[in-house]
Motif scaffolding. Structure first.
Motif, PDB file in Angstrom:
ATOM      1  N   PRO A  24      -7.808   6.521   2.462  1.00 37.50           N
ATOM      2  CA  PRO A  24      -7.129   5.920   3.615  1.00 37.50           C
ATOM      3  C   PRO A  24      -5.936   5.108   3.132  1.00 37.50           C
ATOM      4  CG  PRO A  24      -9.047   4.616   3.024  1.00 37.50           C
ATOM      5  CD  PRO A  24      -9.078   5.837   2.129  1.00 37.50           C
ATOM      6  N   ASN A  25      -5.048   4.780   4.034  1.00 33.57           N
ATOM      7  CA  ASN A  25      -3.886   3.966   3.658  1.00 33.57           C
ATOM      8  C   ASN A  25      -4.332   2.512   3.564  1.00 33.57           C
ATOM      9  OD1 ASN A  25      -1.250   3.615   2.901  1.00 33.57           O
ATOM     10  ND2 ASN A  25      -0.536   3.241   4.988  1.00 33.57           N
ATOM     11  N   GLU A  26      -5.244   2.289   2.629  1.00 31.98           N
ATOM     12  CA  GLU A  26      -5.847   0.976   2.438  1.00 31.98           C
ATOM     13  C   GLU A  26      -5.584   0.524   1.015  1.00 31.98           C
ATOM     14  OE1 GLU A  26     -10.361  -0.072   1.820  1.00 31.98           O
ATOM     15  OE2 GLU A  26      -9.981   0.212   3.960  1.00 31.98           O
ATOM     16  N   TYR A  27      -5.051  -0.654   0.862  1.00 33.93           N
ATOM     17  CA  TYR A  27      -4.577  -1.096  -0.441  1.00 33.93           C
ATOM     18  C   TYR A  27      -5.685  -1.121  -1.487  1.00 33.93           C
ATOM     19  CZ  TYR A  27      -2.122  -3.730  -4.023  1.00 33.93           C
ATOM     20  OH  TYR A  27      -1.545  -4.110  -5.204  1.00 33.93           O
ATOM     21  N   GLY A  53       0.811  -1.218   0.000  1.00 30.03           N
ATOM     22  CA  GLY A  53       0.000   0.000   0.000  1.00 30.03           C
ATOM     23  C   GLY A  53       0.838   1.258   0.000  1.00 30.03           C
ATOM     24  N   ALA A  89      -8.445   0.618  -1.828  1.00 28.82           N
ATOM     25  CA  ALA A  89      -8.818   1.962  -2.293  1.00 28.82           C
ATOM     26  C   ALA A  89      -7.723   2.559  -3.166  1.00 28.82           C
ATOM     27  CB  ALA A  89      -9.100   2.860  -1.095  1.00 28.82           C
TER      28      ALA A  89
END
Length: 283
Positions: A107-110, A89, A112
């Motif tokens: 967000p630091n979400e892979y 990410g 997304a």
């Protein structure tokens, strides 16, 4: 003498020929650089999923890539990252930033981040643009990072690749990719070339070329000086630049119009050159 800008006016040069900043206009087209250029150009034009350019530190890899990109079509969208690190990410955020894609709202979400990147690639594709991601110093990526980069090449539209990767790194990058856990990445490499160090004759030709490119005669360094420079740089262009630059500075200071072995020896004796003199020279 105080009015002279370093040594350039003294030697009748338009600029310093041995700076450390990559400059495609000063590239020395040795046989191997010409071949590397052709391989890199082939990789981009043939839409190779992954192109690999490796070589010693200071061998001219980055300069070569810049030279190729200057000659490519204007329909390329190019992103460049160097020394990127981080876990899953985080690397993808680096990549998005390299293309100027805003990620502040994510967000630091892979998932997304991946969706945002996929949308960017599809947008570029529909407008007829090709996306090229260049990763410099790629040997610093972890195995997880390299695998994450490899998975980006799975994004495609029918038979067309939406993204091409150019991996640029030091010799250990080849060893990493040849490892048993990197087989999928290795199979995606359609074009690759390894830039080696210059040999003794190549160093002399390189020095003369850089001098002529900025208005010199190419004879400013005597043959014995070129030999000594080769012996103490192992044929690595970046180290050649460092030692030549100091040698010209010393010659200017001593009001000498040609750099000879004693001038180079004085630079080495004063300890102002911090090259890796313990490396084995190229054959």
């Amino acid at each position: 003498m105080a009015e002279v800008v370093l040594y350039t006016d003294y030697f009748g040069l338009s600029e310093r020929p041995f700076t450390l900043v990559p400059d495609p206009s000063l590239i020395y087209w040795s046989v191997q650089h010409k071949r590397a250029y052709s391989v890199l150009q082939y990789g981009l034009l043939s839409r190779a999923p992954v192109t690999l350019v490796s070589g010693e530190i200071g061998a001219g890899k980055t300069t070569l890539v810049q030279a190729v990109l200057r000659e490519m079509d204007a329909d390329l969208t190019i992103g460049l990252i160097s020394n990127a690190q981080g876990g899953r990410g985080e690397l993808l955020r680096w990549i998005l930033n390299a293309f100027g894609v805003d990620t502040d709202d994510l967000p630091n979400e892979y998932v997304a981040l991946f969706q945002r990147f996929q949308d960017f690639l599809l947008e570029q594709y529909t407008t007829g643009r090709r996306v090229v991601l260049i990763i410099d110093e790629a040997q610093n990526l972890s195995a997880e990072g390299l695998e994450e980069v490899r998975m980006l090449t799975n994004i495609n539209s029918n038979k067309d690749e939406l993204i091409q990767l150019v991996l640029v790194g030091q010799p250990e990058l080849r060893d990493i990719i040849r490892g048993p856990n990197m087989r999928q990445l290795a199979q995606r490499i359609s074009a690759s070339y390894h830039l080696d160090r210059l040999d003794r004759d190549g160093v002399g030709a390189y020095i003369a070329h850089r001098l002529r490119a900025v208005g010199g005669t190419g004879q400013e360094f005597a043959p014995d000086a070129c030999d000594m420079i080769y012996d103490h740089t192992a044929g690595i262009p970046r180290l050649v630049n460092q030692l030549c630059d100091f040698s010209m500075l010393y010659a200017w200071n001593d009001e000498e119009k040609q750099i000879t072995a004693p001038t180079v020896a004085a630079v080495l004796a004063d300890g102002v050159f911090f090259g890796d003199t313990e490396m084995e020279p190229a054959p």
